[in-house]
Design a protein around this motif. Sequence first.
Motif, short mmCIF file in Angstrom:
data_model
loop_
_atom_site.label_atom_id
_atom_site.label_comp_id
_atom_site.label_asym_id
_atom_site.label_seq_id
_atom_site.Cartn_x
_atom_site.Cartn_y
_atom_site.Cartn_z
N MET A 28 0.84 -1.19 0.00
CA MET A 28 0.00 0.00 0.00
C MET A 28 0.88 1.25 0.00
O MET A 28 1.89 1.31 0.68
N ARG A 29 0.49 2.24 -0.75
CA ARG A 29 1.27 3.47 -0.85
C ARG A 29 0.98 4.38 0.34
O ARG A 29 -0.16 4.48 0.77
N PRO A 30 2.02 5.05 0.84
CA PRO A 30 1.78 5.98 1.94
C PRO A 30 0.88 7.12 1.47
O PRO A 30 1.19 7.81 0.49
N LYS A 31 -0.23 7.32 2.16
CA LYS A 31 -1.20 8.34 1.77
C LYS A 31 -0.59 9.74 1.81
O LYS A 31 -0.86 10.57 0.93
N TRP A 32 0.29 10.01 2.78
CA TRP A 32 0.88 11.34 2.89
C TRP A 32 1.71 11.68 1.65
O TRP A 32 1.70 12.83 1.20
N ALA A 33 2.40 10.70 1.08
CA ALA A 33 3.20 10.95 -0.12
C ALA A 33 2.31 11.30 -1.30
O ALA A 33 2.62 12.19 -2.10
N LEU A 34 1.19 10.60 -1.42
CA LEU A 34 0.26 10.89 -2.52
C LEU A 34 -0.38 12.26 -2.35
O LEU A 34 -0.54 13.01 -3.32
N VAL A 35 -0.72 12.62 -1.12
CA VAL A 35 -1.28 13.96 -0.85
C VAL A 35 -0.25 15.03 -1.19
O VAL A 35 -0.57 16.04 -1.81
N MET A 36 1.01 14.80 -0.81
CA MET A 36 2.06 15.77 -1.11
C MET A 36 2.26 15.93 -2.62
O MET A 36 2.50 17.03 -3.10
N LEU A 37 2.15 14.84 -3.36
CA LEU A 37 2.26 14.94 -4.82
C LEU A 37 1.12 15.78 -5.39
O LEU A 37 1.32 16.59 -6.29
N GLY A 38 -0.08 15.60 -4.87
CA GLY A 38 -1.22 16.40 -5.31
C GLY A 38 -1.03 17.87 -4.99
O GLY A 38 -1.30 18.75 -5.82
N VAL A 39 -0.57 18.17 -3.78
CA VAL A 39 -0.31 19.56 -3.38
C VAL A 39 0.77 20.17 -4.26
O VAL A 39 0.66 21.32 -4.70
N THR A 40 1.80 19.40 -4.55
CA THR A 40 2.88 19.88 -5.41
C THR A 40 2.36 20.20 -6.80
O THR A 40 2.72 21.24 -7.39
N ALA A 41 1.51 19.34 -7.36
CA ALA A 41 0.94 19.59 -8.68
C ALA A 41 0.17 20.90 -8.71
O ALA A 41 0.31 21.70 -9.64
N VAL A 42 -0.63 21.14 -7.68
CA VAL A 42 -1.41 22.39 -7.61
C VAL A 42 -0.48 23.59 -7.47
O VAL A 42 -0.66 24.63 -8.12
N ALA A 43 0.55 23.47 -6.64
CA ALA A 43 1.49 24.58 -6.41
C ALA A 43 2.30 24.91 -7.66
O ALA A 43 2.72 26.05 -7.84
N LEU A 44 2.53 23.93 -8.51
CA LEU A 44 3.34 24.17 -9.71
C LEU A 44 2.60 24.99 -10.77
O LEU A 44 3.24 25.62 -11.62
N PRO A 69 0.73 27.93 -10.55
CA PRO A 69 1.09 29.34 -10.55
C PRO A 69 2.58 29.57 -10.83
O PRO A 69 2.96 30.58 -11.43
N TRP A 70 3.42 28.62 -10.45
CA TRP A 70 4.85 28.74 -10.74
C TRP A 70 5.08 28.74 -12.25
O TRP A 70 5.87 29.54 -12.76
N MET A 71 4.39 27.87 -12.98
CA MET A 71 4.53 27.83 -14.43
C MET A 71 4.03 29.12 -15.07
O MET A 71 4.65 29.64 -16.01
N VAL A 72 2.94 29.67 -14.56
CA VAL A 72 2.43 30.95 -15.07
C VAL A 72 3.48 32.04 -14.86
O VAL A 72 3.75 32.84 -15.76
N LEU A 73 4.08 32.05 -13.69
CA LEU A 73 5.12 33.04 -13.39
C LEU A 73 6.31 32.88 -14.35
O LEU A 73 6.82 33.87 -14.87
N LEU A 74 6.73 31.66 -14.58
CA LEU A 74 7.86 31.42 -15.49
C LEU A 74 7.54 31.91 -16.91
O LEU A 74 8.39 32.52 -17.56
N VAL A 75 6.36 31.63 -17.38
CA VAL A 75 5.97 32.06 -18.72
C VAL A 75 6.04 33.57 -18.84
O VAL A 75 6.46 34.12 -19.85
N ARG A 76 5.67 34.26 -17.79
CA ARG A 76 5.65 35.72 -17.82
C ARG A 76 7.02 36.34 -17.59
O ARG A 76 7.29 37.44 -18.06
#
Length: 124
Positions: free
Chosen positions: A1-17, A19-26
């Motif tokens: 079974m996969r650690p739930k915290w790691a999967l949640v962190m991956l989801g949070v990271t995806a969301v956080a990236l 606005p970062w990509m928008v900033l980079l484009v600009r």
Amino acid sequence: MRPKWALVMLGVTAVALVPWMVLLVRMLPASTEVRNWQVAWVGLDVLMTAGCAATAVLGLRRDPRARLTASATAAVAVLDAWFDITTAQPGAALLQALASAVAEAALACACVYLALSKGQARRE
């Protein structure tokens, strides 16, 4: 079974990236001068070569870790194709990059197939 915290962190990271990509484009310039250009490009090919070799050796030994090296090699092949195409000048250089990308896509597909295949169990 996969650690739930790691999967949640991956989801949070995806969301956080996002606005970062928008900033980079600009903020990033459309072009720039790059140091160590040859080292960067040859480095991708070294990674691809090492990944192909490691996957072949592990796969021939029926070692299940071949699936990991195949996954990594597929990612490097896609990355190499992406940079080949996006950094190529229009004309002959772009055509060469596209031809290379076809070969790299074929490599990536083969590696994904190997990574997802169950393979044969190792005989002891």
